[in-house]
Write a protein that holds these residues in place. Structure first.
Motif, PDB file in Angstrom:
ATOM      1  N   TYR A  17      29.042   6.058 -10.350  1.00 59.47           N
ATOM      2  CA  TYR A  17      28.217   5.147  -9.543  1.00 59.47           C
ATOM      3  C   TYR A  17      29.047   4.550  -8.409  1.00 59.47           C
ATOM      4  CZ  TYR A  17      25.877   0.906  -8.046  1.00 59.47           C
ATOM      5  OH  TYR A  17      25.314  -0.073  -7.258  1.00 59.47           O
ATOM      6  N   THR A  20      29.597   7.352  -5.714  1.00 60.46           N
ATOM      7  CA  THR A  20      28.447   7.834  -4.958  1.00 60.46           C
ATOM      8  C   THR A  20      27.717   6.715  -4.204  1.00 60.46           C
ATOM      9  OG1 THR A  20      27.031   7.617  -6.924  1.00 60.46           O
ATOM     10  CG2 THR A  20      28.083   9.758  -6.534  1.00 60.46           C
ATOM     11  N   ARG A  21      27.883   5.489  -4.653  1.00 59.67           N
ATOM     12  CA  ARG A  21      27.168   4.375  -4.013  1.00 59.67           C
ATOM     13  C   ARG A  21      28.115   3.395  -3.324  1.00 59.67           C
ATOM     14  NH1 ARG A  21      21.989   3.798  -6.262  1.00 59.67           N
ATOM     15  NH2 ARG A  21      21.339   5.829  -7.069  1.00 59.67           N
ATOM     16  N   SER A  22      29.313   3.843  -2.982  1.00 56.39           N
ATOM     17  CA  SER A  22      30.308   2.929  -2.406  1.00 56.39           C
ATOM     18  C   SER A  22      29.839   2.302  -1.098  1.00 56.39           C
ATOM     19  CB  SER A  22      31.633   3.667  -2.185  1.00 56.39           C
ATOM     20  OG  SER A  22      31.456   4.773  -1.315  1.00 56.39           O
ATOM     21  N   GLN A  23      29.197   3.079  -0.228  1.00 60.79           N
ATOM     22  CA  GLN A  23      28.736   2.539   1.041  1.00 60.79           C
ATOM     23  C   GLN A  23      27.650   1.497   0.841  1.00 60.79           C
ATOM     24  OE1 GLN A  23      30.195   3.215   4.060  1.00 60.79           O
ATOM     25  NE2 GLN A  23      28.957   1.450   4.654  1.00 60.79           N
ATOM     26  N   GLU A  24      26.779   1.738  -0.111  1.00 62.61           N
ATOM     27  CA  GLU A  24      25.729   0.775  -0.427  1.00 62.61           C
ATOM     28  C   GLU A  24      26.329  -0.540  -0.917  1.00 62.61           C
ATOM     29  OE1 GLU A  24      21.494   1.095  -2.729  1.00 62.61           O
ATOM     30  OE2 GLU A  24      23.273   1.687  -3.874  1.00 62.61           O
ATOM     31  N   LEU A  25      27.369  -0.444  -1.734  1.00 61.17           N
ATOM     32  CA  LEU A  25      28.041  -1.639  -2.229  1.00 61.17           C
ATOM     33  C   LEU A  25      28.744  -2.390  -1.103  1.00 61.17           C
ATOM     34  CD1 LEU A  25      29.565  -0.200  -5.526  1.00 61.17           C
ATOM     35  CD2 LEU A  25      27.817  -1.975  -5.368  1.00 61.17           C
ATOM     36  N   LEU A 177      20.879  -5.767  -4.833  1.00 59.32           N
ATOM     37  CA  LEU A 177      21.240  -4.689  -5.753  1.00 59.32           C
ATOM     38  C   LEU A 177      20.980  -5.093  -7.200  1.00 59.32           C
ATOM     39  CD1 LEU A 177      24.599  -3.333  -4.241  1.00 59.32           C
ATOM     40  CD2 LEU A 177      22.270  -2.507  -3.886  1.00 59.32           C
ATOM     41  N   GLN A 189      24.494  -0.494 -11.800  1.00 61.17           N
ATOM     42  CA  GLN A 189      24.282  -1.242 -10.558  1.00 61.17           C
ATOM     43  C   GLN A 189      24.234  -2.738 -10.824  1.00 61.17           C
ATOM     44  OE1 GLN A 189      21.777   0.366  -7.426  1.00 61.17           O
ATOM     45  NE2 GLN A 189      20.532  -1.503  -7.464  1.00 61.17           N
TER      46      GLN A 189
END
Length: 245
Positions: A17, A20-25, A177, A189
């Motif tokens: 997670y 793959t979701r680093s930019q979202e974080l 989030l 998340q």
């Protein structure tokens, strides 16, 4: 393979997670920090003149402190609903609500700091020809800094937490989030965003504590003298029998 399976298994801790979701974080964290900083800065700019008004005009002290307390007592959901017709679903809605919440902490601490300035210091400055404005900026404000910065620290940590409530209007930074994760039962998340909120609050407090210690070095000197005083007295008492002997 096991890291990929943690997403399928919906584990609380999942390295995949984070990858793959680093930019979202990162985007959510930047939004969270931006809303927090804007809210606290605007809060200080509003709270400072209110505290000055409450100090110089005692008749206004009660209404100012009472009004800011009323703002703080309004539930966040109700606060955002009341502000919605004015700002719509925007970041300004969240920032305005957070500014109103911060005022009760900031006004009280700034006022307490100004009131704690010794009258002897004011009289000495006036005797040296200081006018009201120079007296405020060069004498009163530096002496009030410990209380003022303590209020900023409390308001900042509180705002980091309250920013998450902005998720109800999709401007909650990491709170968005968390809310999305709760709605979809996405455990990784929810946990990751929650931990980041805690980390932000701790880092903000430590940063402001460092700024406070840097701007008020005399408080460290006073604390050191206070700590050494009892030790010196204990040493003197301990040595007294030896002198008699």
């Amino acid at each position: 393979m096991s890291e990929q399976n943690c997403l399928v298994a919906n584990d609380w801790v999942c390295g995949e997670y984070l990858r793959t979701r680093s930019q979202e974080l990162v985007d959510a964290t930047v939004q969270h920090v931006g809303i927090t900083v804007a809210s606290v800065l605007i809060g200080v700019l509003i709270a400072f003149p209110l505290a000055l008004l409450a100090r110089h005009k005692r008749a206004f002290a009660g209404p100012v402190l009472g009004l800011t307390t009323v703002f703080y007592s309004i539930p966040s959901l109700a606060m955002f609903s009341l502000l919605l017709p004015l700002f719509g679903l925007s970041a300004s809605l969240v920032v305005t609500g957070l500014v109103l919440y911060s005022l009760t902490i900031l006004v009280r601490n700034i006022l307490a700091g100004l009131q704690s300035v010794p009258e002897e210091a004011r009289e000495a400055a006036r005797g040296m020809g200081y006018g009201p404005l120079r007296l405020l900026w060069e004498v009163e404000l530096p002496l009030a800094l410990p209380a003022l910065l303590a209020g900023v620290r409390i308001a900042t940590v509180s705002t980091v937490a309250l920013t998450t409530v902005g998720a109800i209007v999709d401007y909650g930074g990491l709170g968005t989030l968390i809310l999305d994760g709760l709605d979809s039962d996405f455990k990784a998340q929810v946990l990751t965003a929650s931990v980041l909120c805690v980390v932000l609050a701790v880092l903000a407090d430590l940063l402001l504590l460092g700024v406070q210690r840097w701007l008020t070095p005399w408080t460290r000197v006073s604390a050191g003298r206070s700590a050494r005083g009892p030790r010196i007295r204990k040493a003197a008492v301990a040595a007294e029998p030896e002198k008699v002997a």
